[in-house]
Design a protein around this motif. Structure first.
Motif, PDB file in Angstrom:
ATOM      1  N   LEU A   1      34.542  58.201  16.817  1.00 59.26           N
ATOM      2  CA  LEU A   1      35.950  58.490  16.577  1.00 59.26           C
ATOM      3  C   LEU A   1      36.540  59.309  17.722  1.00 59.26           C
ATOM      4  CD1 LEU A   1      38.227  58.259  14.366  1.00 59.26           C
ATOM      5  CD2 LEU A   1      37.552  60.566  13.673  1.00 59.26           C
ATOM      6  N   ILE A   2      37.673  58.822  18.255  1.00 56.69           N
ATOM      7  CA  ILE A   2      38.434  59.599  19.243  1.00 56.69           C
ATOM      8  C   ILE A   2      39.401  60.524  18.501  1.00 56.69           C
ATOM      9  CG2 ILE A   2      39.994  59.486  21.224  1.00 56.69           C
ATOM     10  CD1 ILE A   2      38.912  56.597  21.682  1.00 56.69           C
ATOM     11  N   GLY A   3      40.058  59.987  17.492  1.00 57.49           N
ATOM     12  CA  GLY A   3      40.968  60.770  16.669  1.00 57.49           C
ATOM     13  C   GLY A   3      41.560  59.905  15.572  1.00 57.49           C
ATOM     14  N   ASP A   4      42.172  60.536  14.580  1.00 59.40           N
ATOM     15  CA  ASP A   4      42.600  59.759  13.400  1.00 59.40           C
ATOM     16  C   ASP A   4      44.107  59.637  13.226  1.00 59.40           C
ATOM     17  OD1 ASP A   4      43.328  62.302  12.420  1.00 59.40           O
ATOM     18  OD2 ASP A   4      42.785  61.746  10.367  1.00 59.40           O
ATOM     19  N   ASP A   5      44.925  60.213  14.175  1.00 54.88           N
ATOM     20  CA  ASP A   5      46.353  60.166  13.849  1.00 54.88           C
ATOM     21  C   ASP A   5      47.303  60.117  15.043  1.00 54.88           C
ATOM     22  OD1 ASP A   5      48.253  60.163  11.679  1.00 54.88           O
ATOM     23  OD2 ASP A   5      48.828  62.177  12.285  1.00 54.88           O
ATOM     24  N   GLU A   6      47.051  60.877  16.099  1.00 53.75           N
ATOM     25  CA  GLU A   6      48.021  60.977  17.197  1.00 53.75           C
ATOM     26  C   GLU A   6      47.312  60.831  18.541  1.00 53.75           C
ATOM     27  OE1 GLU A   6      49.933  64.746  16.813  1.00 53.75           O
ATOM     28  OE2 GLU A   6      50.540  64.432  14.736  1.00 53.75           O
ATOM     29  N   HIS A   7      47.798  59.895  19.366  1.00 52.67           N
ATOM     30  CA  HIS A   7      47.159  59.652  20.661  1.00 52.67           C
ATOM     31  C   HIS A   7      48.186  59.367  21.749  1.00 52.67           C
ATOM     32  CE1 HIS A   7      43.835  58.994  17.870  1.00 52.67           C
ATOM     33  NE2 HIS A   7      43.062  59.341  18.869  1.00 52.67           N
ATOM     34  N   GLY A   8      47.737  59.538  22.975  1.00 54.30           N
ATOM     35  CA  GLY A   8      48.512  59.130  24.134  1.00 54.30           C
ATOM     36  C   GLY A   8      47.734  58.086  24.914  1.00 54.30           C
ATOM     37  N   TRP A   9      48.464  57.131  25.499  1.00 61.72           N
ATOM     38  CA  TRP A   9      47.854  56.101  26.355  1.00 61.72           C
ATOM     39  C   TRP A   9      48.462  56.292  27.742  1.00 61.72           C
ATOM     40  CZ3 TRP A   9      47.917  50.139  24.973  1.00 61.72           C
ATOM     41  CH2 TRP A   9      47.167  49.440  25.934  1.00 61.72           C
ATOM     42  N   SER A  10      47.694  56.919  28.603  1.00 60.21           N
ATOM     43  CA  SER A  10      48.161  57.286  29.938  1.00 60.21           C
ATOM     44  C   SER A  10      47.641  56.302  30.972  1.00 60.21           C
ATOM     45  CB  SER A  10      47.668  58.694  30.273  1.00 60.21           C
ATOM     46  OG  SER A  10      46.297  58.649  30.660  1.00 60.21           O
ATOM     47  N   PRO A  11      48.002  56.456  32.238  1.00 61.55           N
ATOM     48  CA  PRO A  11      47.413  55.626  33.291  1.00 61.55           C
ATOM     49  C   PRO A  11      45.896  55.796  33.400  1.00 61.55           C
ATOM     50  CG  PRO A  11      49.437  56.644  34.073  1.00 61.55           C
ATOM     51  CD  PRO A  11      49.136  57.262  32.745  1.00 61.55           C
ATOM     52  N   ASN A  12      45.357  56.865  32.790  1.00 66.90           N
ATOM     53  CA  ASN A  12      43.908  57.104  32.830  1.00 66.90           C
ATOM     54  C   ASN A  12      43.173  56.511  31.638  1.00 66.90           C
ATOM     55  OD1 ASN A  12      44.487  58.687  35.077  1.00 66.90           O
ATOM     56  ND2 ASN A  12      44.615  60.561  33.863  1.00 66.90           N
ATOM     57  N   GLY A  13      43.889  56.255  30.533  1.00 69.99           N
ATOM     58  CA  GLY A  13      43.256  55.760  29.322  1.00 69.99           C
ATOM     59  C   GLY A  13      43.836  56.442  28.100  1.00 69.99           C
ATOM     60  N   VAL A  14      43.056  56.466  27.016  1.00 65.14           N
ATOM     61  CA  VAL A  14      43.517  57.007  25.735  1.00 65.14           C
ATOM     62  C   VAL A  14      43.004  58.436  25.560  1.00 65.14           C
ATOM     63  CG1 VAL A  14      43.255  56.802  23.225  1.00 65.14           C
ATOM     64  CG2 VAL A  14      43.735  54.774  24.600  1.00 65.14           C
ATOM     65  N   PHE A  15      43.850  59.303  25.000  1.00 69.33           N
ATOM     66  CA  PHE A  15      43.399  60.660  24.659  1.00 69.33           C
ATOM     67  C   PHE A  15      44.019  61.091  23.334  1.00 69.33           C
ATOM     68  CE2 PHE A  15      47.253  61.225  27.204  1.00 69.33           C
ATOM     69  CZ  PHE A  15      47.974  62.174  26.486  1.00 69.33           C
ATOM     70  N   ASN A  16      43.283  61.925  22.626  1.00 73.27           N
ATOM     71  CA  ASN A  16      43.755  62.477  21.368  1.00 73.27           C
ATOM     72  C   ASN A  16      44.742  63.595  21.655  1.00 73.27           C
ATOM     73  OD1 ASN A  16      44.054  63.284  18.716  1.00 73.27           O
ATOM     74  ND2 ASN A  16      41.884  63.590  18.311  1.00 73.27           N
ATOM     75  N   ILE A  17      45.825  63.649  20.910  1.00 73.08           N
ATOM     76  CA  ILE A  17      46.789  64.726  21.062  1.00 73.08           C
ATOM     77  C   ILE A  17      46.309  65.969  20.320  1.00 73.08           C
ATOM     78  CG2 ILE A  17      49.134  65.445  20.391  1.00 73.08           C
ATOM     79  CD1 ILE A  17      50.080  62.632  21.139  1.00 73.08           C
TER      80      ILE A  17
END
Length: 529
Positions: free
Chosen positions: A249-265
């Motif tokens: 699991l990366i995260g369950d609700d809020e994420h960003g998709w940047s030029p680098n990839g996905v990250f959890n907020i």
């Protein structure tokens, strides 16, 4: 940037004689108990009640309209309030909080990717709200804390009640965001979710300006590093399907998709607890332990065991816990670009395919639509299923026009060749009340096939009403289930129900005047007579 006056007001709170800054979890728990803000449950989690407000108050949320916020998509979701009203309330709340016996202060981050994270601080009247913030946001290391410079401040005063006639609000409750002063001001509500969602709204405003798609979704990653996103409104199975023992699991609700990839907020989870059981959702069940916050969960008077089936306070019972309480996670919560995107819907009409593959244009159409069915009992006054649409699967938290987020999605899907699927976790063989809910085991099999790439080259059939490409075979799923009309005894009733839903899609989409004709034509094929 903050003005000198705003900085002084914030500084006034930060110099409170009994300000408790960055307390550890055990010390915050002690404060909650000693102040009688909550009790300790048998799980070790703190249990608190929020009183009258057991959910968000969208009609009491405002954005300050000034030179900084000119690009906000003003309307029913993003209501405007003037600077003078905000300044007046900020001054009153600051004075009010200065007279409290204690205040609680947390410094942390929103955004796991250091290139895009937002340093924040949260000033709370309640210790349990500060514990909530500590569990939901990202806690800095000692070195990060030493150099921490907040760029946004949340000030929460739940016992301060506004006077609408004097203070210019709609009710005693207010959630105000000033992008110019970089302050969120919350009062009149004890519901902790306002703290979390206000910062999500802030990130939804700031991230797209840096070519980052902010998303209301869960995310996980497979053993080969393949990333999947799960979008869906309440009741569609987003949390359940993203919690996969074979994927982290990366995260369950809020994420960003940047030029680098996905990250959890976020740094934690805010999970619904209604009907929670160890058998059905073991990860969430076992994550609720010491240091967590149970919100509006009824406890047994003697044993203090949580009764997750008790809805006497609200159906919106919640648990806040850090990601570290989940065994199978990505740490830090950063991964590569998505390979697969899943849009989840719980269609009560029983006419949408259980799974279908979307073109880029269809993906943008269904992303903008954000469709599911609101079921009876989920909200007061809802007595039968209702079609509901929430742009980008998170309309209440989008300060910018929905097309901003949809265009970013389309660009990133194109750039990274992501496969997009629409998965219906709702009804089959008839509509709600006649048909039956699609078995979770079938849905899991379909999602697994999508994630493993098994559907990328499989033969499909086009749905004549919705224009969706339906795979003709999915391992572990009966072939007849895949084409909705095949599961209905009354074919004419199916056609009528499907046409009615198609028209609801078209009617809803009329508001997206900025959408291109290419995207508009990617909706249901049936447009009525």
């Amino acid at each position: 940037m903050k003005t000198k006056e705003d900085t002084l007001l914030t500084r006034d709170l930060l110099t409170h004689p009994h300000l408790q800054s960055n307390l550890t979890v055990p010390r915050l728990v002690e404060k909650v108990l000693s102040r009688s803000e909550g009790v300790l449950s048998a799980t070790g989690a703190v249990s608190a009640h929020t009183g009258e407000y057991t959910g968000r108050s969208p009609k009491d949320k405002y954005i300050v309209r000034d030179g900084t916020s000119e690009d906000v998509d003003w309307g029913d979701v993003n209501q405007s309030i003037d600077e003078a009203t905000f300044d007046h309330l900020l001054e009153k709340v600051t004075a009010y909080l200065h007279d409290r016996n204690e205040l609680f202060h947390f410094q942390g981050f929103a955004g796991a990717d250091e290139n895009f994270r937002l340093p924040i601080q949260v000033i709370n009247e309640y210790a349990w709200h500060n514990l909530f913030a500590r569990q939901l946001f990202i806690t800095p290391t000692e070195n990060e804390l030493a150099e921490h410079q907040p760029e946004f401040t949340v000030i929460s005063a739940p016992t301060f009640k506004a006077d609408p006639e004097v203070d210019g609000t709609s009710s005693e409750t207010f959630i105000l965001i000033s992008f110019d002063k970089r302050i969120v001001l919350i009062g009149g509500t004890e519901y902790a979710g306002e703290i979390k969602k206000s910062i999500f709204s802030v990130m939804n405003y700031m991230l797209p300006k840096r070519d980052v798609l902010s998303m209301h979704c869960s995310a996980n990653v497979g053993r080969e590093g393949d990333v999947a996103l799960f979008f869906g409104l309440s009741g569609t199975g987003k949390t359940t399907l993203s919690a996969d023992p074979y994927r982290r699991l990366i995260g369950d609700d809020e994420h960003g998709w940047s030029p680098n990839g996905v990250f959890n907020i976020e740094g934690g989870c805010y999970a619904k607890c209604i009907n929670l059981s160890e058998k059905k959702e073991p990860q969430i069940f076992n994550a609720i332990r010491f240091g967590c916050v149970l919100e509006n969960v009824v406890l047994n008077d003697e044993t203090r065991d949580p009764d997750y089936d008790d809805t006497s306070l609200t159906e919106n019972t919640r648990a806040a816990y850090p990601l570290e309480n989940i065994d199978n996670i990505v740490s830090p919560s950063v991964a590569g670009h998505p390979n697969t995107i899943i849009f989840l819907t719980a269609d009560a009409s029983g006419t949408l395919p259980p799974i279908s593959r979307l073109t880029k244009e269809q993906a943008m159409y269904h992303f903008l639509s954000g469709y599911t069915s609101k079921l009876a009992g989920t909200e007061r006054g809802v007595t039968k299923p209702q079609a509901t649409f929430s742009a980008c699967f998170g309309s209440p938290f989008l300060p910018l026009a929905p097309s901003t987020y949809a265009e970013l999605l389309g660009e990133k899907v194109d750039q990274h060749n992501a496969n997009v699927f629409l998965v219906n976790t709702g009804w089959t063989g008839g509509s709600y009340g006649t048909g039956e809910r699609i078995k979770l085991s079938y849905t899991r099999a379909m999602v697994h096939a999508a994630l493993e790439g098994e559907l990328n080259a499989i033969e499909t059939v086009k749905d004549p009403i919705f224009g969706l490409e339906i795979p003709m075979h999915v391992a572990g799923v009966p072939d007849d289930l895949l084409v909705p009309m095949n599961t209905w005894d009354d074919k004419e009733a199916y056609k009528q129900e499907a046409r009615e839903l198609a028209m609801k899609f078209h009617e809803n989409f009329k508001k997206f005047t900025q959408a291109s004709e290419t995207i508009r034509s990617a909706g249901p094929s049936y447009k009525g007579n």
